[in-house]
Every structure is written in C-alpha cells, then in structure tokens.
Scaffold this active site. Structure first.
Site, PDB file in Angstrom:
ATOM      1  N   CYS A  86       5.695  -1.378  -0.348  1.00 30.68           N
ATOM      2  CA  CYS A  86       4.285  -0.990  -0.345  1.00 30.68           C
ATOM      3  C   CYS A  86       3.732  -0.714   1.047  1.00 30.68           C
ATOM      4  CB  CYS A  86       3.436  -2.081  -0.998  1.00 30.68           C
ATOM      5  SG  CYS A  86       3.824  -2.365  -2.731  1.00 30.68           S
ATOM      6  N   HIS A 135      -3.103   2.407  -6.200  1.00 30.13           N
ATOM      7  CA  HIS A 135      -2.090   1.955  -5.237  1.00 30.13           C
ATOM      8  C   HIS A 135      -0.844   2.833  -5.362  1.00 30.13           C
ATOM      9  CE1 HIS A 135       0.514  -0.390  -2.845  1.00 30.13           C
ATOM     10  NE2 HIS A 135       0.632  -1.494  -3.584  1.00 30.13           N
TER      11      HIS A 135
END
Length: 377
Positions: free
Chosen positions: A86, A331
């Site tokens: 991420c 996201h």
C-alpha cells in the site's frame, strides 16, 4: 547534491472497483497522469530522466515503463515499478527524490492500481487436484503472522482501545468532509478527467455515525471494523513531477521541497501501525515536530487504524485529512501514497494553506513510509 522539489501533481478520479473506471487497465490510468504531470511543468518530455510508479496487483511487465510509453514519452525514457504494497506510491516518490539528489533532472513518480482489471492468478495443481485461485500475496512467511488486513487492524483497534463509536464517527467525518470538498470544487485542480470520469465515486452524503452503527463486524466475532469504517477497494492513478531545486527556481514556479523521507518496519501482524515510526523518523530528519506541520495526510485504510496511530502519535484526528481521506475517497493500493502527496500539493501550493506537510501510509507486511515537505515560492 540538489534538493528535490515537486512542481506538479495530478491524479485521476478514484473509482470504486468495478464501477466508473472498471474498463481501464493500469497503463490506461497511469499514462494520462504521467503525461499530465510532465505537461504541467512546461518542460520538454525528452528531459524526463525516469518514470517510477508503485503498483501491487497489475499485470507485471514493468508497469512504469509501459505507462511511460502510453504517456507518449520518448522511448529513451526508462521506467521502474515499485512494490511496497500500500505504500508503493509514496515509496516511488521517495525513490524519485533520491534520483534527483543523485543528479537526475525531471523524474515522474507516483502509483497506479486497477483492481478491476487485475489478472486472476492460480496456484499450480498438486497431483490430481484442481488449480487453486491465488487470492492475495502473502504478507509474512508463516501463517501465524500472515493475517488479513481487516483482521489485523481490528485487533490493532482493540489493543489500542479505539471504540466502535469513535471509528464510525471518524468514518462519517471523512465522508462528510469529502462530499463538502467535492461540492465546492476543492479537488478540481488536481483531477484529470479520464474516460469521461471527472469525480471520485465513493464519497457519500448523509452517512452518519448512527447509520454506520447498524453494520455488522466484517472480520471477527465481536469486532469493531465494518465495511462502513473501512476503505473501499479502488482504481486510480496519481503522479508528481520532481526536479532539482535549481530547475524549480529557473522556472519560477512554486513547489514542494521534499525535506525528509523515512521507511520503517513493524510486526507483520499489526501492519497498520507502520506509519507511526516512519512519521517520527521523517519528522526527526526534517527537524520538525507535528505541531509545526500545517497539513497532514494519513492514508485512512481503516478508521480504527488511523485513530490508533493518531493516539500513539498524540495527534488530534481533526487535523488529519481535512478534506476527507481514503475512507471516503477509496484506496487504490499502489497509488494511495501518491494520492496523499497530490493532496498536499493542492492544499499547500495551489491554495497556499500553510508551509509544511506530512504524508504517511502503512503497508502490508508491517511497513510504513512517510514524507515531510515544505512549500517554497
């Protein structure tokens, strides 16, 4: 050795997976933002030294190089794809800063993710068994440490004493702030329309803590993390143009000087806290405290995770993501760290809302990346 300065920043809208951007592959998302990041500098595309992009689930084959070609950059411009899960997009910007400090000129850095078009993978069959769908990458070598992100962050919230009520209130705040920002055009300067899409999919009006309180725990019996106080799986891309300070001064444009960056590791069982040591180290290297930072963008993977990190940093959550974060916007894994930097650029450079900014993000496997920037005229 020259200070690296970001002089342009741009992103696609963030699309909820299988929705507005569902048909666009990674290079179809990243190519336009890479081209736009270069175009907004006013510099010749032939002067681009490198393209560095974060990506987690793409088709392989060096996404950054393919995206550079899709952007129409000369074939003399190489590309490097980064996978720090991420944190990949912010790690790519960190690497671009090191390249500039080492003598590179214009470097385009950022990240991209298309969860909608990511290829399916299968483990090969064992004996007479059928192939098994490869669901996700391992975050640790042993099953005991390789927890799903939802479960690990639910446990983190419990250990940090972050209540369900706080999580739902924070998630509702993120959506309310993002909706208000959309309505007043706060994202307009940073957004690049792609495939006719010109706004983020996910922000929802009227999402109250009371409505969120009705949702059931998503990851464990008696847990506090739900679909409502977690981020959404998303598609999107973001990029920034990084140049030496001398180039920024010659052009006479404002920018963000990258003062310091840091990458840290934590237990793979509690990856969500990874941004805490990275933040502390980046601030130490920059010679600043959190009180001296005007704009703070933390990746909101889970409300409980962000609140646990804020509590550990003794940071007022109301100072974080003041125009909504990943809980509301989404996201897109490999791009999310770069989205944080684009948000800093808009607030600090485009609007002049302060001098110093912090971007920080946690990553699967137990890592965190942070960057501290300073607006310069």
């Amino acid at each position: 050795m020259s200070d690296p300065v970001i002089i342009s920043a741009v992103r696609t809208p963030i699309g909820t997976a299988k929705h507005s951007l569902r048909d666009l592959t990674v290079e179809q998302l990243a190519g336009p933002v890479v081209a736009a990041a270069v175009r907004r500098t006013g510099l010749d595309a032939a002067t681009v030294h490198d393209v560095v992009l974060g990506n987690c689930l793409g088709p392989g084959g060096n996404v950054a190089r393919v995206s550079a070609l899709a952007a129409g950059l000369p074939d003399t411009v190489p590309g490097l794809t980064v996978d720090r899960q991420c944190a990949s997009g912010l790690a790519a910007i960190d690497l671009s800063a090191q390249l500039v400090r080492s003598g590179a000129g214009l470097v385009v850095a950022g990240g991209v993710e298309s969860a909608s078009t990511a290829p399916w993978r299968f483990w090969p069959p064992v004996g007479d068994a059928e192939p098994v769908r490869y669901e996700r990458a391992p975050f640790a070598p042993t099953a005991a440490d390789d927890l799903d992100m939802g479960l690990s962050n639910d446990l983190l919230a419990a250990e940090a004493g972050v209540t369900r009520a706080r999580q739902d209130a924070y998630a509702a705040r993120s959506h309310a702030l993002a909706v208000a920002a959309q309505q007043r055009g706060a994202f307009a300067d940073e957004l690049l329309t792609v495939a006719g899409v010109d706004r983020d999919d996910r922000p929802r009006a009227g999402l109250t803590p009371e409505r969120l309180a009705r949702l059931r725990p998503a990851f464990r019996e008696g847990g506090t993390v739900t679909a409502g106080n977690s981020c959404g799986i998303s598609d999107g891309a973001a990029a920034v143009a990084v140049v030496p300070a001398e180039t920024q001064q010659r052009l006479g444009v404002p920018g963000l000087r990258i003062l310091a960056t840091a990458t840290s590791g934590v237990s793979p069982t509690r990856p969500g806290v990874g941004l805490v040591p990275a933040t502390r180290l980046a601030l130490q290297r920059a010679g600043l405290t959190l009180d001296q930072v005007d704009v703070i963008e933390l990746n909101e993977a889970f409300a409980g995770q962000v609140l646990a990190c804020c509590d550990e940093l003794e940071l007022d959550p109301d100072r974080v993501c003041r125009e909504g974060g990943a809980l509301a916007l989404g996201h897109p894994w490999g791009a999310s760290g770069a989205v944080l930097m684009v948000r800093l650029f808009t607030q600090l450079v485009t609007r002049g809302q302060g001098r110093h900014g912090l971007a920080a993000i946690a990553a699967g496997g137990g890592m965190g990346v942070a960057a501290v920037v300073e607006r310069i005229p």
